[in-house]
Design a protein around this motif. Structure first.
Motif, PDB file in Angstrom:
ATOM      1  N   CYS A   1       3.585 -54.328 -15.936  1.00 33.73           N
ATOM      2  CA  CYS A   1       3.669 -53.017 -15.284  1.00 33.73           C
ATOM      3  C   CYS A   1       4.004 -51.894 -16.262  1.00 33.73           C
ATOM      4  CB  CYS A   1       4.647 -53.035 -14.115  1.00 33.73           C
ATOM      5  SG  CYS A   1       6.384 -53.277 -14.557  1.00 33.73           S
ATOM      6  N   GLY A   2       4.064 -52.188 -17.543  1.00 37.37           N
ATOM      7  CA  GLY A   2       4.441 -51.205 -18.544  1.00 37.37           C
ATOM      8  C   GLY A   2       3.448 -50.081 -18.743  1.00 37.37           C
ATOM      9  N   HIS A   3       2.161 -50.345 -18.468  1.00 39.93           N
ATOM     10  CA  HIS A   3       1.180 -49.258 -18.557  1.00 39.93           C
ATOM     11  C   HIS A   3       1.478 -48.217 -17.481  1.00 39.93           C
ATOM     12  CE1 HIS A   3      -1.051 -52.811 -20.168  1.00 39.93           C
ATOM     13  NE2 HIS A   3      -1.272 -51.947 -21.150  1.00 39.93           N
ATOM     14  N   TYR A   4       1.745 -48.711 -16.277  1.00 46.21           N
ATOM     15  CA  TYR A   4       2.067 -47.808 -15.170  1.00 46.21           C
ATOM     16  C   TYR A   4       3.331 -47.018 -15.456  1.00 46.21           C
ATOM     17  CZ  TYR A   4       3.811 -46.213 -10.665  1.00 46.21           C
ATOM     18  OH  TYR A   4       4.318 -45.441  -9.651  1.00 46.21           O
ATOM     19  N   THR A   5       4.392 -47.698 -15.901  1.00 43.22           N
ATOM     20  CA  THR A   5       5.651 -46.990 -16.116  1.00 43.22           C
ATOM     21  C   THR A   5       5.527 -45.966 -17.242  1.00 43.22           C
ATOM     22  OG1 THR A   5       6.523 -48.831 -17.451  1.00 43.22           O
ATOM     23  CG2 THR A   5       7.142 -48.757 -15.102  1.00 43.22           C
ATOM     24  N   GLN A   6       4.675 -46.215 -18.245  1.00 40.45           N
ATOM     25  CA  GLN A   6       4.463 -45.198 -19.273  1.00 40.45           C
ATOM     26  C   GLN A   6       3.797 -43.962 -18.667  1.00 40.45           C
ATOM     27  OE1 GLN A   6       5.109 -44.495 -22.949  1.00 40.45           O
ATOM     28  NE2 GLN A   6       4.760 -42.748 -21.617  1.00 40.45           N
ATOM     29  N   ILE A   7       2.827 -44.164 -17.816  1.00 41.79           N
ATOM     30  CA  ILE A   7       2.135 -43.033 -17.192  1.00 41.79           C
ATOM     31  C   ILE A   7       3.110 -42.179 -16.389  1.00 41.79           C
ATOM     32  CG2 ILE A   7       0.467 -42.419 -15.385  1.00 41.79           C
ATOM     33  CD1 ILE A   7      -1.256 -44.789 -16.455  1.00 41.79           C
ATOM     34  N   VAL A   8       4.030 -42.809 -15.678  1.00 43.03           N
ATOM     35  CA  VAL A   8       4.939 -42.060 -14.796  1.00 43.03           C
ATOM     36  C   VAL A   8       6.318 -41.839 -15.417  1.00 43.03           C
ATOM     37  CG1 VAL A   8       3.700 -42.769 -12.713  1.00 43.03           C
ATOM     38  CG2 VAL A   8       5.650 -44.144 -13.509  1.00 43.03           C
ATOM     39  N   TRP A   9       6.445 -42.007 -16.731  1.00 43.48           N
ATOM     40  CA  TRP A   9       7.731 -41.801 -17.384  1.00 43.48           C
ATOM     41  C   TRP A   9       8.128 -40.336 -17.243  1.00 43.48           C
ATOM     42  CZ3 TRP A   9      10.637 -45.768 -18.654  1.00 43.48           C
ATOM     43  CH2 TRP A   9      11.835 -45.509 -19.318  1.00 43.48           C
TER      44      TRP A   9
ATOM     45  N   THR B   1      10.105 -38.157 -18.601  1.00 44.98           N
ATOM     46  CA  THR B   1      10.245 -37.192 -19.697  1.00 44.98           C
ATOM     47  C   THR B   1       8.969 -37.005 -20.513  1.00 44.98           C
ATOM     48  OG1 THR B   1      11.130 -38.897 -21.170  1.00 44.98           O
ATOM     49  CG2 THR B   1      12.734 -37.565 -19.913  1.00 44.98           C
ATOM     50  N   THR B   2       7.947 -37.805 -20.244  1.00 47.22           N
ATOM     51  CA  THR B   2       6.678 -37.641 -20.950  1.00 47.22           C
ATOM     52  C   THR B   2       5.988 -36.392 -20.423  1.00 47.22           C
ATOM     53  OG1 THR B   2       6.454 -40.030 -21.292  1.00 47.22           O
ATOM     54  CG2 THR B   2       4.446 -38.711 -21.459  1.00 47.22           C
ATOM     55  N   THR B   3       5.492 -35.562 -21.327  1.00 51.27           N
ATOM     56  CA  THR B   3       4.872 -34.294 -20.921  1.00 51.27           C
ATOM     57  C   THR B   3       3.445 -34.127 -21.431  1.00 51.27           C
ATOM     58  OG1 THR B   3       5.810 -33.161 -22.853  1.00 51.27           O
ATOM     59  CG2 THR B   3       7.081 -33.090 -20.792  1.00 51.27           C
ATOM     60  N   ARG B   4       3.076 -34.863 -22.484  1.00 45.63           N
ATOM     61  CA  ARG B   4       1.767 -34.651 -23.105  1.00 45.63           C
ATOM     62  C   ARG B   4       1.031 -35.972 -23.280  1.00 45.63           C
ATOM     63  NH1 ARG B   4       1.978 -32.795 -28.302  1.00 45.63           N
ATOM     64  NH2 ARG B   4       3.872 -33.962 -28.653  1.00 45.63           N
ATOM     65  N   VAL B   5      -0.294 -35.897 -23.221  1.00 42.48           N
ATOM     66  CA  VAL B   5      -1.125 -37.088 -23.388  1.00 42.48           C
ATOM     67  C   VAL B   5      -2.400 -36.713 -24.139  1.00 42.48           C
ATOM     68  CG1 VAL B   5      -2.364 -36.828 -21.182  1.00 42.48           C
ATOM     69  CG2 VAL B   5      -2.117 -39.106 -22.195  1.00 42.48           C
ATOM     70  N   GLY B   6      -2.921 -37.665 -24.893  1.00 47.89           N
ATOM     71  CA  GLY B   6      -4.222 -37.547 -25.521  1.00 47.89           C
ATOM     72  C   GLY B   6      -4.868 -38.922 -25.527  1.00 47.89           C
ATOM     73  N   CYS B   7      -6.156 -38.967 -25.267  1.00 47.37           N
ATOM     74  CA  CYS B   7      -6.832 -40.257 -25.089  1.00 47.37           C
ATOM     75  C   CYS B   7      -8.176 -40.266 -25.807  1.00 47.37           C
ATOM     76  CB  CYS B   7      -7.077 -40.531 -23.604  1.00 47.37           C
ATOM     77  SG  CYS B   7      -5.610 -40.424 -22.564  1.00 47.37           S
ATOM     78  N   ALA B   8      -8.707 -41.450 -26.020  1.00 49.64           N
ATOM     79  CA  ALA B   8     -10.013 -41.610 -26.650  1.00 49.64           C
ATOM     80  C   ALA B   8     -10.676 -42.895 -26.167  1.00 49.64           C
ATOM     81  CB  ALA B   8      -9.866 -41.631 -28.170  1.00 49.64           C
TER      82      ALA B   8
ATOM     83  N   GLY C   1     -17.884 -54.543 -26.528  1.00 52.38           N
ATOM     84  CA  GLY C   1     -17.346 -53.866 -25.352  1.00 52.38           C
ATOM     85  C   GLY C   1     -16.871 -52.466 -25.662  1.00 52.38           C
ATOM     86  N   GLU C   2     -15.923 -51.993 -24.856  1.00 52.63           N
ATOM     87  CA  GLU C   2     -15.406 -50.640 -25.012  1.00 52.63           C
ATOM     88  C   GLU C   2     -13.883 -50.668 -25.076  1.00 52.63           C
ATOM     89  OE1 GLU C   2     -18.956 -47.989 -23.153  1.00 52.63           O
ATOM     90  OE2 GLU C   2     -17.491 -48.763 -21.721  1.00 52.63           O
ATOM     91  N   PHE C   3     -13.346 -49.811 -25.925  1.00 55.07           N
ATOM     92  CA  PHE C   3     -11.914 -49.724 -26.165  1.00 55.07           C
ATOM     93  C   PHE C   3     -11.462 -48.321 -25.814  1.00 55.07           C
ATOM     94  CE2 PHE C   3      -8.281 -48.695 -28.868  1.00 55.07           C
ATOM     95  CZ  PHE C   3      -7.492 -49.831 -28.805  1.00 55.07           C
ATOM     96  N   MET C   4     -10.361 -48.233 -25.048  1.00 52.11           N
ATOM     97  CA  MET C   4      -9.789 -46.933 -24.706  1.00 52.11           C
ATOM     98  C   MET C   4      -8.304 -46.946 -24.981  1.00 52.11           C
ATOM     99  SD  MET C   4     -11.814 -45.902 -21.241  1.00 52.11           S
ATOM    100  CE  MET C   4     -13.003 -47.152 -20.778  1.00 52.11           C
ATOM    101  N   ILE C   5      -7.805 -45.774 -25.321  1.00 53.19           N
ATOM    102  CA  ILE C   5      -6.404 -45.625 -25.682  1.00 53.19           C
ATOM    103  C   ILE C   5      -5.902 -44.267 -25.209  1.00 53.19           C
ATOM    104  CG2 ILE C   5      -7.142 -44.821 -27.970  1.00 53.19           C
ATOM    105  CD1 ILE C   5      -4.522 -45.889 -29.120  1.00 53.19           C
ATOM    106  N   CYS C   6      -4.670 -44.245 -24.722  1.00 59.54           N
ATOM    107  CA  CYS C   6      -3.967 -42.997 -24.444  1.00 59.54           C
ATOM    108  C   CYS C   6      -2.631 -43.040 -25.163  1.00 59.54           C
ATOM    109  CB  CYS C   6      -3.726 -42.802 -22.951  1.00 59.54           C
ATOM    110  SG  CYS C   6      -5.218 -42.372 -22.018  1.00 59.54           S
ATOM    111  N   ASN C   7      -2.270 -41.918 -25.770  1.00 61.41           N
ATOM    112  CA  ASN C   7      -0.980 -41.786 -26.438  1.00 61.41           C
ATOM    113  C   ASN C   7      -0.155 -40.723 -25.715  1.00 61.41           C
ATOM    114  OD1 ASN C   7      -2.902 -42.624 -29.002  1.00 61.41           O
ATOM    115  ND2 ASN C   7      -0.897 -43.588 -28.935  1.00 61.41           N
ATOM    116  N   TYR C   8       1.157 -40.972 -25.629  1.00 58.35           N
ATOM    117  CA  TYR C   8       2.069 -40.177 -24.807  1.00 58.35           C
ATOM    118  C   TYR C   8       3.234 -39.663 -25.641  1.00 58.35           C
ATOM    119  CZ  TYR C   8      -0.467 -42.787 -21.265  1.00 58.35           C
ATOM    120  OH  TYR C   8      -1.461 -43.336 -20.496  1.00 58.35           O
ATOM    121  N   ASP C   9       3.607 -38.402 -25.375  1.00 55.09           N
ATOM    122  CA  ASP C   9       4.741 -37.813 -26.065  1.00 55.09           C
ATOM    123  C   ASP C   9       5.532 -36.953 -25.088  1.00 55.09           C
ATOM    124  OD1 ASP C   9       6.179 -37.388 -28.555  1.00 55.09           O
ATOM    125  OD2 ASP C   9       5.427 -35.334 -28.477  1.00 55.09           O
ATOM    126  N   PRO C  10       6.841 -37.121 -25.072  1.00 55.47           N
ATOM    127  CA  PRO C  10       7.605 -38.196 -25.685  1.00 55.47           C
ATOM    128  C   PRO C  10       7.244 -39.558 -25.074  1.00 55.47           C
ATOM    129  CG  PRO C  10       9.076 -36.449 -24.900  1.00 55.47           C
ATOM    130  CD  PRO C  10       7.698 -36.156 -24.386  1.00 55.47           C
TER     131      PRO C  10
END
Length: 171
Positions: free
Chosen positions: A126-134, A136-143, A152-161
């Protein structure tokens, strides 16, 4: 009762998506495109369903995500970058995976998260979900990249904080 809770959660996500469509369309109109819109809209829907503010799209995080996704292009392995940000990664075999599908897979983990005990159901992720709804996190960038040799296909999102700190609740 759990079935109703899941149903109510799904309704909350749907309502949040409808509300969000008018607030997130600016990301599409600012030239980031449909993929960025899908990454952001579906994550923010999950946040809005909990009464949390939406994430803002961040070009620095997007550049970081794109750079790391390019590194994974040759093997498509689910290996984290171990960088300074929170991170969700996704791999799908074949082609045609959308950012919305990746985010849905992450958000669907909410069924395994128990807020009362601040833990995942044993044996589940469930850690992907909890990162999304953390909270204090305010910003995201993905690719997203299509991997070499039909991997196949690879996707990534990075979160700050970043989120997912031990002994802290996401919201």
């Amino acid at each position: 009762m759990k079935k109703n809770q899941y149903f109510n959660g799904s309704i909350s996500i749907l309502v949040a998506l409808l509300f969000l469509s008018s607030h997130t369309v600016a990301i599409y109109n600012n030239g980031y495109g449909l993929e960025a819109y899908q990454f952001l809209a579906y994550q923010n829907a999950a946040r809005y369903a909990l009464g949390l503010p939406g994430l803002k799209w961040d070009q620095k995080l997007t550049d970081y995500a794109q750079s790391y996704a390019e590194q994974r292009r040759s093997d498509c392995q689910l290996i984290h970058s171990d960088g300074p940000y929170g991170e969700n990664i996704f791999w799908g075999s074949g082609y045609g995976w959308s950012p919305a599908q990746a985010v849905k897979a992450w958000v669907d983990e909410r069924k395994w998260y128990d807020h009362g005990s601040n833990s995942c159901t044993p044996g589940q992720e469930c850690g992907h979900y909890t990162q999304i709804v953390w909270k204090t996190t305010t910003r995201v960038g993905c690719a997203k990249v299509t991997c070499d040799s039909g991997l196949g296909e690879f996707m990534i999102c990075n979160y700050d904080p970043a989120g997912n700190y031990d002994n802290e609740e996401p919201y």
